[in-house]
Design a protein around this motif. Structure first.
Motif, PDB file in Angstrom:
ATOM      1  N   VAL A   1     -12.478   0.977   0.923  1.00  0.00           N
ATOM      2  CA  VAL A   1     -12.036   1.543   2.200  1.00  0.00           C
ATOM      3  C   VAL A   1     -12.251   3.055   2.200  1.00  0.00           C
ATOM      4  N   GLY A   2     -12.006   3.697   1.061  1.00  0.00           N
ATOM      5  CA  GLY A   2     -12.244   5.130   0.953  1.00  0.00           C
ATOM      6  C   GLY A   2     -13.705   5.487   1.128  1.00  0.00           C
ATOM      7  N   LYS A   3     -14.596   4.701   0.534  1.00  0.00           N
ATOM      8  CA  LYS A   3     -16.032   4.953   0.675  1.00  0.00           C
ATOM      9  C   LYS A   3     -16.487   4.760   2.117  1.00  0.00           C
ATOM     10  N   ILE A   4     -15.958   3.730   2.771  1.00  0.00           N
ATOM     11  CA  ILE A   4     -16.309   3.499   4.175  1.00  0.00           C
ATOM     12  C   ILE A   4     -15.842   4.676   5.027  1.00  0.00           C
ATOM     13  N   ARG A   5     -14.627   5.107   4.804  1.00  0.00           N
ATOM     14  CA  ARG A   5     -14.098   6.236   5.580  1.00  0.00           C
ATOM     15  C   ARG A   5     -14.962   7.482   5.395  1.00  0.00           C
ATOM     16  N   GLU A   6     -15.339   7.744   4.162  1.00  0.00           N
ATOM     17  CA  GLU A   6     -16.140   8.929   3.861  1.00  0.00           C
ATOM     18  C   GLU A   6     -17.519   8.870   4.500  1.00  0.00           C
ATOM     19  N   SER A   7     -18.055   7.674   4.668  1.00  0.00           N
ATOM     20  CA  SER A   7     -19.418   7.515   5.185  1.00  0.00           C
ATOM     21  C   SER A   7     -19.504   7.577   6.700  1.00  0.00           C
TER      22      SER A   7
ATOM     23  N   LEU B   1       0.826  -1.203   0.000  1.00  0.00           N
ATOM     24  CA  LEU B   1       0.000   0.000   0.000  1.00  0.00           C
ATOM     25  C   LEU B   1       0.861   1.254   0.000  1.00  0.00           C
ATOM     26  N   ALA B   2       1.952   1.243   0.770  1.00  0.00           N
ATOM     27  CA  ALA B   2       2.801   2.424   0.882  1.00  0.00           C
ATOM     28  C   ALA B   2       3.593   2.695  -0.393  1.00  0.00           C
ATOM     29  N   ASP B   3       3.934   1.640  -1.127  1.00  0.00           N
ATOM     30  CA  ASP B   3       4.767   1.802  -2.329  1.00  0.00           C
ATOM     31  C   ASP B   3       3.967   2.206  -3.566  1.00  0.00           C
ATOM     32  N   ASN B   4       2.642   2.236  -3.453  1.00  0.00           N
ATOM     33  CA  ASN B   4       1.808   2.525  -4.619  1.00  0.00           C
ATOM     34  C   ASN B   4       0.746   3.582  -4.300  1.00  0.00           C
ATOM     35  N   PRO B   5       1.170   4.777  -3.840  1.00  0.00           N
ATOM     36  CA  PRO B   5       0.178   5.787  -3.443  1.00  0.00           C
ATOM     37  C   PRO B   5      -0.709   6.257  -4.585  1.00  0.00           C
ATOM     38  N   ASP B   6      -0.193   6.243  -5.810  1.00  0.00           N
ATOM     39  CA  ASP B   6      -1.008   6.677  -6.948  1.00  0.00           C
ATOM     40  C   ASP B   6      -2.102   5.661  -7.276  1.00  0.00           C
ATOM     41  N   ARG B   7      -1.796   4.383  -7.061  1.00  0.00           N
ATOM     42  CA  ARG B   7      -2.795   3.338  -7.320  1.00  0.00           C
ATOM     43  C   ARG B   7      -3.797   3.247  -6.176  1.00  0.00           C
ATOM     44  N   PHE B   8      -3.353   3.589  -4.959  1.00  0.00           N
ATOM     45  CA  PHE B   8      -4.202   3.436  -3.773  1.00  0.00           C
ATOM     46  C   PHE B   8      -4.310   4.772  -3.034  1.00  0.00           C
ATOM     47  N   PRO B   9      -4.982   5.749  -3.626  1.00  0.00           N
ATOM     48  CA  PRO B   9      -5.005   7.104  -3.045  1.00  0.00           C
ATOM     49  C   PRO B   9      -5.737   7.193  -1.704  1.00  0.00           C
ATOM     50  N   HIS B  10      -6.715   6.313  -1.465  1.00  0.00           N
ATOM     51  CA  HIS B  10      -7.455   6.389  -0.210  1.00  0.00           C
ATOM     52  C   HIS B  10      -6.602   5.913   0.964  1.00  0.00           C
TER      53      HIS B  10
ATOM     54  N   ASN C   1     -14.195 -14.207  -9.336  1.00  0.00           N
ATOM     55  CA  ASN C   1     -14.854 -14.640  -8.109  1.00  0.00           C
ATOM     56  C   ASN C   1     -14.398 -13.810  -6.911  1.00  0.00           C
ATOM     57  N   ALA C   2     -13.124 -13.440  -6.897  1.00  0.00           N
ATOM     58  CA  ALA C   2     -12.599 -12.609  -5.814  1.00  0.00           C
ATOM     59  C   ALA C   2     -13.265 -11.237  -5.812  1.00  0.00           C
ATOM     60  N   HIS C   3     -13.430 -10.646  -6.980  1.00  0.00           N
ATOM     61  CA  HIS C   3     -14.103  -9.348  -7.079  1.00  0.00           C
ATOM     62  C   HIS C   3     -15.556  -9.449  -6.624  1.00  0.00           C
ATOM     63  N   GLU C   4     -16.241 -10.514  -7.042  1.00  0.00           N
ATOM     64  CA  GLU C   4     -17.640 -10.684  -6.651  1.00  0.00           C
ATOM     65  C   GLU C   4     -17.770 -10.837  -5.136  1.00  0.00           C
ATOM     66  N   THR C   5     -16.871 -11.606  -4.543  1.00  0.00           N
ATOM     67  CA  THR C   5     -16.892 -11.794  -3.092  1.00  0.00           C
ATOM     68  C   THR C   5     -16.609 -10.483  -2.373  1.00  0.00           C
ATOM     69  N   LEU C   6     -15.632  -9.743  -2.873  1.00  0.00           N
ATOM     70  CA  LEU C   6     -15.299  -8.434  -2.291  1.00  0.00           C
ATOM     71  C   LEU C   6     -16.488  -7.476  -2.397  1.00  0.00           C
ATOM     72  N   ASP C   7     -17.149  -7.468  -3.552  1.00  0.00           N
ATOM     73  CA  ASP C   7     -18.302  -6.585  -3.753  1.00  0.00           C
ATOM     74  C   ASP C   7     -19.419  -6.891  -2.756  1.00  0.00           C
ATOM     75  N   ARG C   8     -19.712  -8.179  -2.585  1.00  0.00           N
ATOM     76  CA  ARG C   8     -20.777  -8.566  -1.654  1.00  0.00           C
ATOM     77  C   ARG C   8     -20.402  -8.213  -0.213  1.00  0.00           C
ATOM     78  N   ARG C   9     -19.127  -8.366   0.119  1.00  0.00           N
ATOM     79  CA  ARG C   9     -18.686  -8.039   1.475  1.00  0.00           C
ATOM     80  C   ARG C   9     -18.847  -6.536   1.728  1.00  0.00           C
ATOM     81  N   TYR C  10     -18.430  -5.726   0.761  1.00  0.00           N
ATOM     82  CA  TYR C  10     -18.568  -4.276   0.930  1.00  0.00           C
ATOM     83  C   TYR C  10     -20.034  -3.881   1.047  1.00  0.00           C
TER      84      TYR C  10
END
Length: 448
Positions: free
Chosen positions: A241-247, A28-37, A178-187
């Motif tokens: 994570v950014g959306k959760i933080r904002e909410s 996460l720390a090495d890729n701030p442009d990819r992970f701005p939140h 499948n990983a994306h679908e699982t992540l989406d449902r979890r969020y």
């Protein structure tokens, strides 16, 4: 004071914890442009790498993270544990965790806790506001409480875990989908609960990150064919994570953490095959599949991950090592483990830890005598079905690491230096103004 304040009872500060299982801080720390939140959370709050526990295995890590104490107190040492005085083994579940969970302390203080997808929490507890158990749960219908919450999760196609079998395919496309679908449902489920704003502690874990790391981490570290897919998955994690933080309301502090780090996997090490090869372990017959099949002359055996047990007289049913020889035999085994080299000439062990240096508490009677913390690249396995070769490589290309776990706290008055997993629970209680005794934890609050 609004309706939800009355439901919570008081205007105490609150915490929302988001677990990102197995995510290394450096990713996460090495890729701030990819992970701005994540970058914003680090810049505006506090962030840093932390150490995991011994052994750095999710089934042991999450009980320690959620209690603030070592496996000698939780009673959970790994994915598979040994019965006291027996060669029988079992898979630890929620009721096997013997220490007080963070959310139990919160509810005992008269506040509300919602707990979602935390490993080693099945069956769901009835004393919390709502809970759906995580990793190893048989399905939502048995893993969720109360009944109406179970029905809500069922209706939104909530998933306990990703289909990891898809990761064994050479083509990772179906696995990633499948990983994306699982992540989406979890969020979606997390957001549904967070938006109700009727809790004092929200504690939810994204487990899919660990799964993706197991099958794609080498692609990320070494520019493999699935590197883009890996980074795109983490961009989705970052966005959520950014959306959760904002909410979150102003009275809620966001805490994001992983239970261990991750690195590329070069060699699987079949520890019991090595013990057999070196004359430490033998079996009663060729048709062996479990710990109970070891022979009387066995001096040591191993359970995952990297836990080594002396076959001690008076402790194991067929112990062959006399108690007065224990220290000498353990020292001999430790020296051999420290000297063990992989096919590339590198040492397998970063260090070998004696049990009294890692475990203390009322449940240290089933503690391993030695734990190998492997060097990066060596994943320690311990099956009993037999392997002709000590070193091998399976479908996974990523493995857990003791170092480089992640901790983010949306509060600049938290100092994350020389911290470890045990510090998270007391830090959360401190952020929530829940009283506790310092001596109850192996860690300490990081709040200044």
């Amino acid at each position: 004071m609004g309706l939800f304040d009355r439901l919570r009872g008081d205007d105490h500060p609150r915490v929302a914890f988001i677990g990102i299982d197995g995510v290394p801080f450096s990713l996460l720390a090495d890729n701030p442009d990819r992970f701005p939140h994540f970058a914003a959370l680090a810049e505006e709050g506090s962030a840093g790498p932390i150490e995991s526990i011994v052994p750095p295995e999710s089934s042991a890590c999450w009980p320690s993270l959620t209690t603030g104490v070592n496996p000698g107190e939780t009673g959970v040492y790994g994915f598979q544990d040994r019965e006291n005085g027996s060669y029988d083994t079992y898979v630890p579940m929620g009721r096997d965790v013997q220490a007080t969970r963070l959310w139990d302390r919160v509810t005992d203080d008269g506040r509300q806790a919602s707990v979602m997808n935390v490993p080693v929490t099945f069956p769901p507890q009835r004393n919390v506001q709502r809970m759906v158990s995580g990793f190893l749960s048989p399905g939502v219908k048995k893993a969720a409480h109360p009944e109406e919450f179970r029905d809500e999760l069922d209706a939104m196609d909530y998933r306990i875990d990703v289909n990891a079998k898809l990761g064994h395919d050479d083509d990772k496309s179906d696995f990633v989908e499948n990983a994306h679908e699982t992540l989406d449902r979890r969020y979606e489920a997390f957001s549904s609960v967070i938006d109700r704003d009727d809790w004092d502690l929200f504690f939810g874990v994204f487990m899919t990150t660990d799964r993706v790391n197991h099958f794609l981490f080498e692609d990320y570290e070494r520019d493999g064919e699935n590197k883009d897919a890996f980074l795109e998955f983490y961009e989705a994690v970052d966005e959520y994570v950014g959306k959760i933080r904002e909410s979150l309301p102003d009275d809620v502090t966001l805490v994001v953490a992983s239970d261990h780090g991750f690195t590329s996997l070069d060699h699987e090490v079949h520890c019991n095959a090595w013990l057999e090869e070196q004359g430490w372990l033998s079996y009663e017959d060729d048709d062996h599949e479990e710990l109970g099949d070891i022979a009387d002359d066995t001096r040591a055996y191993s359970l995952i991950p990297g836990r080594f047990y002396i076959n001690l007289e008076g402790r194991e049913p067929r112990g062959s090592v006399p108690e007065d020889e224990y220290e000498a035999v353990r020292a001999e085994l430790k020296a051999e483990l420290e000297a063990l080299e992989g096919p590339d000439g590198r040492k397998v062990a970063d260090r070998v830890v004696e049990k009294e240096d890692a475990f203390r508490g009322d449940h240290d009677d089933i503690a391993p005598d030695l734990v190998v913390v492997p060097a990066h690249g060596f994943d320690l396995k311990s099956g009993f079905k037999g392997h002709e070769e000590v070193f091998g490589k399976g479908p996974r290309n990523g493995m857990h690491s003791f170092d480089n776990a992640s901790l983010f706290v949306d509060d600049p008055d938290v100092e994350i230096t020389e911290a470890d997993l045990y510090d998270i629970a007391p830090t959360i209680l401190d952020l929530m103004d829940v009283d506790y005794a310092r001596a109850e934890f192996d860690g300490a609050s990081l709040r200044l």
